[in-house]
Design an enzyme around this catalytic site. Structure first.
Site, PDB file in Angstrom:
ATOM      1  CB  SER A   1      30.747 -36.342  22.899  1.00 29.93           C
ATOM      2  OG  SER A   1      29.450 -36.838  22.702  1.00 29.93           O
TER       3      SER A   1
ATOM      4  CE  LYS B   1      18.901 -37.504   3.209  1.00 27.21           C
ATOM      5  NZ  LYS B   1      18.098 -38.012   4.317  1.00 27.21           N
TER       6      LYS B   1
ATOM      7  CE  LYS C   1      17.865 -47.749  -0.063  1.00 27.63           C
ATOM      8  NZ  LYS C   1      16.777 -48.331   0.690  1.00 27.63           N
TER       9      LYS C   1
ATOM     10  CG  HIS D   1      17.427 -40.805  -0.744  1.00 32.34           C
ATOM     11  ND1 HIS D   1      18.762 -40.759  -0.468  1.00 32.34           N
ATOM     12  CD2 HIS D   1      16.804 -40.874   0.458  1.00 32.34           C
ATOM     13  CE1 HIS D   1      18.935 -40.786   0.858  1.00 32.34           C
ATOM     14  NE2 HIS D   1      17.770 -40.852   1.426  1.00 32.34           N
TER      15      HIS D   1
END
Ligand code: BG6
Length: 468
Positions: free
Chosen positions: A48, A142, A176, A234
Site C-alpha cells: 500500500s 502462517k 530449516k 512448527h
C-alpha cells in the site's frame, strides 16, 4: 522434487513487500538465490505504500545489509533489475486489473502473500476474479486459521478458486536444517532407521526455547500465545517428520501422506497434561491486553497411537524469555539390562539422540562409557555446518521450492486441520497460567509434567557456548 509437470514460475509477485517479513527474510532469501543463480524471473512487489521502485531497491539493499549477509554489488544489481513495484489497496479490484495489465493472465505466477491472514482469502478471491489464477501458485504465510473451524473456513474460500496443488502453506520450520532433509537422515542410515521406534526409543522430547521476550509484537502475540504461535504449526510439523513412516516415492504427496498419517494417529491433547506459563513482566509489554491470560510458555504431553510409537510419551515445550535460544529434538533409548560382567551394579544410563535445529544444525549421539568403574557420558557430535557446509536459509529454500512447484516443504491442508484438532482441547480449556522468571526454564509445573519420565535436559548448545 517437483511433481511431474510442475512448472517453474515465470513471475514472482510479492504482496506486502514493504513489510517486516520482507525486510527481515525475503530480500535476503532472494539475494542468496540470485547469488546461487537460482533466480530467473522478474519480481513484482505489491504494497500500500506509495513509493517508487528506486525506493524499494534502496530498502531491499538496506535490509540485506542489515542481516549481515556478505554484500556483492554485482549480485544485488542483478536482483534490483528484476524488481518492479505497484502500490494499491488489496481490497480494490482496480489493483488486480493493474496487475493483470502488467503481467498478463497467462503467466505461470507465484503469488506470495506476506500479509495479515485476514487478507489471504480476499486477495485470492480478487486474483481469481481478475482471471490471474489459471496457471498460478499461491503461497500463504502462517498462521493458517486460529482454530479448526477458521482453518476450514479459510481453506474452503481458497479452494473455491484454487486447486490444492496451487496452494503452498508456508511454515518456515520446514525449510530449516535438519528438518528439511530429516527423512534422508532417518531412512538412509541403518543405525538410525533400525532403532527409530518404540522397541528402542522410550521417550521423545522437543524443546523450542527463545531467550528473548515478546518485545514489540505485544498486540499480535497477545491474541495468539505460544501454543498457536509455534506448537500447532512448527513443532507439530517437526514431530510428524520425526515420527512418520518412510514415504513410498519422491512425489509431494508421498511425503505429505506420511505426515498426515502421524497426525491422524494422535488423540487430541489432554489439558491435564499441559502446562502454560507467562514470564514476569509480560503484562507490561505494549499491546498486551489488561487481564490477558495469554501464555508465553507451554509444555505438553502427546502420544501417537500407531504400531511404531504406541506407549512412547512425547513431550513438547516452547517458550519465550528462557535461558537459551535453541530448538532440538531428543530421543531417549530404553535402558540396557543389568549386565553381570560389569563391575558396577548400576545399569547404564540411556543413550540419547539429539537433532539440533537451531542454532547450528547438527546431530549428537550420546553414549556411555566406563571410566574407572563409573558411567560417563560420551558424545558423537556432528555440526552440519562444519561437516556439510553452510546450510541454505529456510526462506531461501522455501522460496525456491515454491517457484519450482516442490510442495513437499509446505504443509498440506489435511495436516493443518489435524494439528488444530489435536490442540483443540487445550484451546477450549486453557487452564491457569503460571508465572515464571525471565531467564528460567519456565514454571515449576513444567517439571512436574515430566515426573516419572525423563526430566527435561539442558539442551545441546553449539561449541563455544550459547549463540544467537
Ligand atoms: C515465528 C513465531 O513463527 O517463529 C515467533 O511467530 C518465533 O514468535 C519464530 O520467534 C521463531 O522462528 P526462528 O526461525 O527465529 O526460530
Amino acid at each position: 522434487m517437483a511433481e511431474r509437470g510442475a512448472a517453474t514460475s515465470e513471475l514472482l509477485v510479492i504482496f506486502g513487500i514493504t513489510g517486516d517479513l520482507a525486510r527481515k527474510m525475503t530480500f535476503r532469501a532472494l539475494y542468496r538465490l540470485e547469488r546461487r543463480n537460482l533466480l530467473d524471473c522478474p519480481i513484482l512487489g505489491v504494497a500500500s505504500d506509495d513509493i517508487s521502485v528506486e525506493d524499494l531497491v534502496d530498502r531491499a539493499g538496506e535490509a540485506i545489509r542489515k542481516t549481515g549477509e556478505p554484500f556483492d554489488d554485482a549480485v544485488f544489481d542483478r536482483l534490483a533489475k528484476r524488481l518492479s513495484y505497484l502500490h494499491g489497496d488489496v481490497n480494490d479490484a482496480a489493483l488486480y486489473d493493474q496487475i493483470a495489465q502488467r503481467t498478463g493472465t497467462d503467466r505461470q505466477c507465484l503469488y506470495y502473500l506476506e500479509m495479515p491472514p485476514s487478507l489471504f482469502a480476499p486477495i485470492v478471491e480478487n486474483l481469481g476474479r481478475a482471471g490471474l489464477l489459471t496457471r498460478a501458485r499461491v503461497a500463504v504465510e502462517k498462521p493458517f486459521g486460529h482454530d479448526l473451524t477458521s482453518a476450514r473456513e479459510l481453506n474452503a474460500r481458497l479452494r473455491a478458486v484454487l486447486r490444492e496443488e496451487q496452494i503452498l502453506r508456508v511454515d518456515h520450520f520446514l525449510g530449516k536444517e535438519p528438518v528439511a532433509d530429516v527423512e534422508g537422515l532417518r531412512f538412509a542410515n541403518t543405525t538410525l532407521a533400525e532403532l527409530w521406534d518404540r522397541r528402542s526409543i522410550a521417550e521423545i522430547h522437543i524443546t523450542m526455547a527463545e531467550n528473548f521476550g515478546v518485545e514489540d509484537r505485544g498486540s499480535f502475540y497477545d491474541s495468539v500465545g505460544a501454543l498457536r504461535d509455534v506448537v500447532q504449526n512448527h513443532l507439530l510439523q517437526v514431530l510428524a517428520l520425526i515420527a512418520m513412516e518412510p514415504p513410498v516415492g519422491p512425489g509431494d504427496d508421498d511425503l505429505n501422506d506420511k505426515k498426515a498419517e502421524v497426525f491422524r494417529a494422535m488423540p487430541p491433547a489432554d489439558p491435564a497434561h499441559c502446562v502454560r506459563g507467562r514470564y514476569r513482566g509480560y503484562a507490561d509489554v505494549p499491546g498486551v491486553a489488561d487481564g490477558s491470560q495469554t501464555e508465553t510458555f507451554v509444555a505438553l504431553r502427546l502420544q501417537i497411537e500407531n504400531w511404531r510409537w504406541s506407549g512412547v510419551p512425547i513431550f513438547l515445550r516452547a517458550g519465550k524469555a528462557l535461558p537459551q535460544r535453541v530448538t532440538e529434538v531428543r530421543l531417549f533409548t530404553h535402558r540396557v539390562p543389568a549386565l553381570a560382567f560389569m563391575p558396577q551394579r548400576e545399569r547404564a544410563p540411556r543413550n540419547q539422540i539429539v537433532l539440533r535445529i537451531d542454532p547450528d544444525p547438527g546431530m549428537r549421539l550420546q553414549l556411555v562409557a566406563q571410566d574407572d568403574g563409573v558411567w560417563r557420558d560420551v558424545h558423537l557430535d556432528s555440526s552440519f555446518t562444519h561437516d556439510l557446509g553452510e546450510p541454505i536459509q529456510p526462506y531461501e529454500r522455501l522460496l525456491h521450492a515454491a517457484m519450482v512447484g516442490d510442495r513437499r516443504l509446505f504443509a498440506r491442508e489435511d495436516s493443518i486441520e489435524e494439528t488444530w484438532r489435536i490442540v483443540a482441547p487445550l484451546l477450549e480449556h486453557p487452564g491457569v497460567v503460571h508465572t515464571y522468571e525471565p531467564g528460567s526454564w519456565g514454571p515449576d509445573a513444567a517439571q512436574a509434567l515430566v515426573r516419572g519420565h525423563r526430566s527435561w535436559q539442558d539442551p545441546w548448545l553449539p561449541e563455544g557456548g550459547p549463540t544467537q
